[in-house]
Design a protein around this motif. Structure first.
Motif, PDB file in Angstrom:
ATOM      1  N   ASP A   4     -14.839  -1.586  -0.852  1.00 57.10           N
ATOM      2  CA  ASP A   4     -13.869  -2.492  -1.467  1.00 57.10           C
ATOM      3  C   ASP A   4     -14.445  -3.895  -1.613  1.00 57.10           C
ATOM      4  O   ASP A   4     -15.043  -4.425  -0.677  1.00 57.10           O
ATOM      5  CB  ASP A   4     -12.594  -2.553  -0.618  1.00 57.10           C
ATOM      6  CG  ASP A   4     -11.889  -1.205  -0.533  1.00 57.10           C
ATOM      7  OD1 ASP A   4     -12.266  -0.284  -1.282  1.00 57.10           O
ATOM      8  OD2 ASP A   4     -10.950  -1.082   0.279  1.00 57.10           O
ATOM      9  N   GLU A  55     -14.971  -4.570   2.509  1.00 54.43           N
ATOM     10  CA  GLU A  55     -15.022  -3.579   3.582  1.00 54.43           C
ATOM     11  C   GLU A  55     -15.429  -2.222   3.046  1.00 54.43           C
ATOM     12  O   GLU A  55     -15.426  -1.967   1.851  1.00 54.43           O
ATOM     13  CB  GLU A  55     -13.666  -3.467   4.289  1.00 54.43           C
ATOM     14  CG  GLU A  55     -12.548  -2.986   3.375  1.00 54.43           C
ATOM     15  CD  GLU A  55     -11.348  -2.438   4.146  1.00 54.43           C
ATOM     16  OE1 GLU A  55     -11.483  -2.109   5.337  1.00 54.43           O
ATOM     17  OE2 GLU A  55     -10.279  -2.321   3.532  1.00 54.43           O
ATOM     18  N   LYS A  61       0.808  -1.215   0.000  1.00 51.68           N
ATOM     19  CA  LYS A  61       0.000   0.000   0.000  1.00 51.68           C
ATOM     20  C   LYS A  61       0.842   1.266   0.000  1.00 51.68           C
ATOM     21  O   LYS A  61       0.536   2.220  -0.690  1.00 51.68           O
ATOM     22  CB  LYS A  61      -0.923   0.014   1.224  1.00 51.68           C
ATOM     23  CG  LYS A  61      -2.174  -0.832   1.033  1.00 51.68           C
ATOM     24  CD  LYS A  61      -3.072  -0.806   2.245  1.00 51.68           C
ATOM     25  CE  LYS A  61      -4.286  -1.687   1.992  1.00 51.68           C
ATOM     26  NZ  LYS A  61      -5.092  -1.899   3.191  1.00 51.68           N
TER      27      LYS A  61
HETATM   28 MG    MG Z   1      -8.646  -2.747   2.661  1.00 50.12          MG
END
Ligand code: MG
Ligand code: ADP
Length: 394
Positions: free
Chosen positions: A331, A345, A289
């Motif tokens: 998501d 989520e 990320k």
């Molecule tokens: Mg996530």
């Protein structure tokens, strides 16, 4: 026309402090200066609130002089009526105070009341991610202080943060979610073998083990076998008292596709086109990320028309299921073989730099970054106005 004063709140005590600095810097840069006057408000990692001058330095990554504190809220109520009538008043400042959370309520003419030192803004944009920013805590403070703010309220924020509660609400709304088991840390501590057995019986490997309340993939691991389950739970249990264990989408052979959709609005939310993230790593973990280059954003995601439509509908229903407002990124995980979709989520304050998925999806849908910020502020004010219609007693 008088400009609206927008408090841009950033930093904070979460693991996503730095991401917040980036998001806030983008917002401050792009916000329509002809309509809004920005008051930057920084919260240090320790939770201290800083005045505008120092906050700006924090935003630019310079060292800060944090001797000047801000107290945004002034909840004048104390537990007992007697104390209210005749006792020594205190305030609960929005920052952890050394040893005690009750600060003296100054009445001396020279030592002004905390409320006199409160920031003066028309609306606050809490560009805060994760714990103490996205979980309803800051929203609670702003509710007490009666300041309009951008994004979900206390309930939507808290529900969206807690993966266990979020799933319960999604299930109640008939949304497709992966099979999962939630265990308490205390049960795991007391009888680890029993907890492992519960998971083992309910799910097939691989499973994903997550602390219920966190984000940025911190504390999350993939357990490919029973042997890996214990260490994964042990890791997740460092971060929360609840641990969510999920069936891995894609099974042992395939990686799940990661599809994301942006939602915007209050009572009648709208969905953007969906995008896809292709992480460089085995899954979208913390380093994929924020640290590693190369995770790819594909906008719009390569989906069939009906799939795209289904995702947008599910995203709106997920938004409503947790009683969200303002914005959220929903998501999804998709099994690459069967193309079955699961709502993974909801993020009530998603990454918000100009190149983050949330604004980019709106960009691809025809709403630019500055206009998006404008819309979010209006939605925050609208929500506050709507709440003002409530009466709290007969
Ligand atoms: Mg996530
Ligand atoms: N059930 C699952 N099946 C497959 N991959 C998953 C599953 N749950 C999580 N992942 C992977 O782990 C990442 C982080 O999980 P997520 O639930 O989104 O946590 P966070 O709130 O920290 O973003 C996801 O983006 C995905 O790559």
């Amino acid at each position: 026309m008088k400009k609206l004063r927008v408090g841009v709140l950033f930093g904070g005590r979460s693991g996503e402090h730095e991401v917040s600095l980036l998001s806030a810097a983008s917002v401050v840069k792009a916000i329509d200066k002809s309509k809004y006057e920005v008051v930057p408000i920084g919260i240090t990692k320790e939770g201290r609130w800083l005045t505008a001058g120092a906050a700006e330095a924090l935003l630019q990554g310079k060292p800060v002089d944090d001797t000047k504190h801000l107290r945004a809220g002034d909840p004048e109520a104390t537990p007992g009526a007697a104390v209210l009538a005749s006792g020594e008043s205190v305030v609960v400042p929005p920052e952890p105070v050394h040893r005690s959370s009750l600060a003296p309520f100054q009445t001396d003419a020279n030592l002004r009341r905390a409320s006199d030192r409160a920031i003066n803004v028309d609306v606050i944009f809490p560009v805060l991610h994760g714990t103490f920013g996205e979980d309803g805590t800051i929203q609670g403070l702003l509710e007490l202080a009666d300041i309009p703010y951008v994004g979900a309220g206390v309930l939507g924020s808290a529900a969206g943060m807690d993966k266990d509660i979020m799933k319960a609400l999604f299930r109640a709304a008939d949304l497709p979610i992966v099979k999962h088991v939630t265990i308490l840390r205390s049960d795991w501590d007391a009888e680890p073998k029993k907890a492992e057995k519960t998971v083992d019986r309910a799910l097939k490997y691989p499973v994903f083990v997550k602390p219920a309340n966190l984000g940025s993939s911190v504390g999350i691991s993939k357990a490919r076998s029973k042997k890996e389950l214990g260490p994964a739970i042990y890791e997740a249990a460092k971060f929360d008292r609840k641990i969510v264990i999920e069936q891995g989408v894609g099974g042992a052979k395939n990686k799940a596709r990661e599809i994301e959709c942006s939602v915007l609005g209050n009572d009648r939310p709208q969905a953007s086109v969906a995008g896809e993230i292709v992480p460089v790593k085995e899954f979208y973990d913390y380093s994929a990320k924020y640290l590693d280059e190369g995770s790819e954003l594909i906008i719009p995601a390569k989906l069939t028309k009906p799939e795209m439509k289904e995702i947008q509908e599910l995203a709106i229903r997920a938004f409503q299921a947790v009683d969200c407002s303002g914005l959220a990124r929903v998501d999804f995980l998709m099994d690459p073989k069967t193309r079955k979709l699961y709502v993974n989520e909801i993020n009530t304050m998603p990454g918000f730099t100009a190149i983050s998925m949330y604004p980019k999806l709106w960009g691809a849908t025809g709403l630019g970054y500055s206009d998006l910020i404008d819309r979010l502020i209006q939605l925050g004010i609208e929500r506050h106005g709507d709440k003002k219609k409530n009466q709290y007693s007969r």
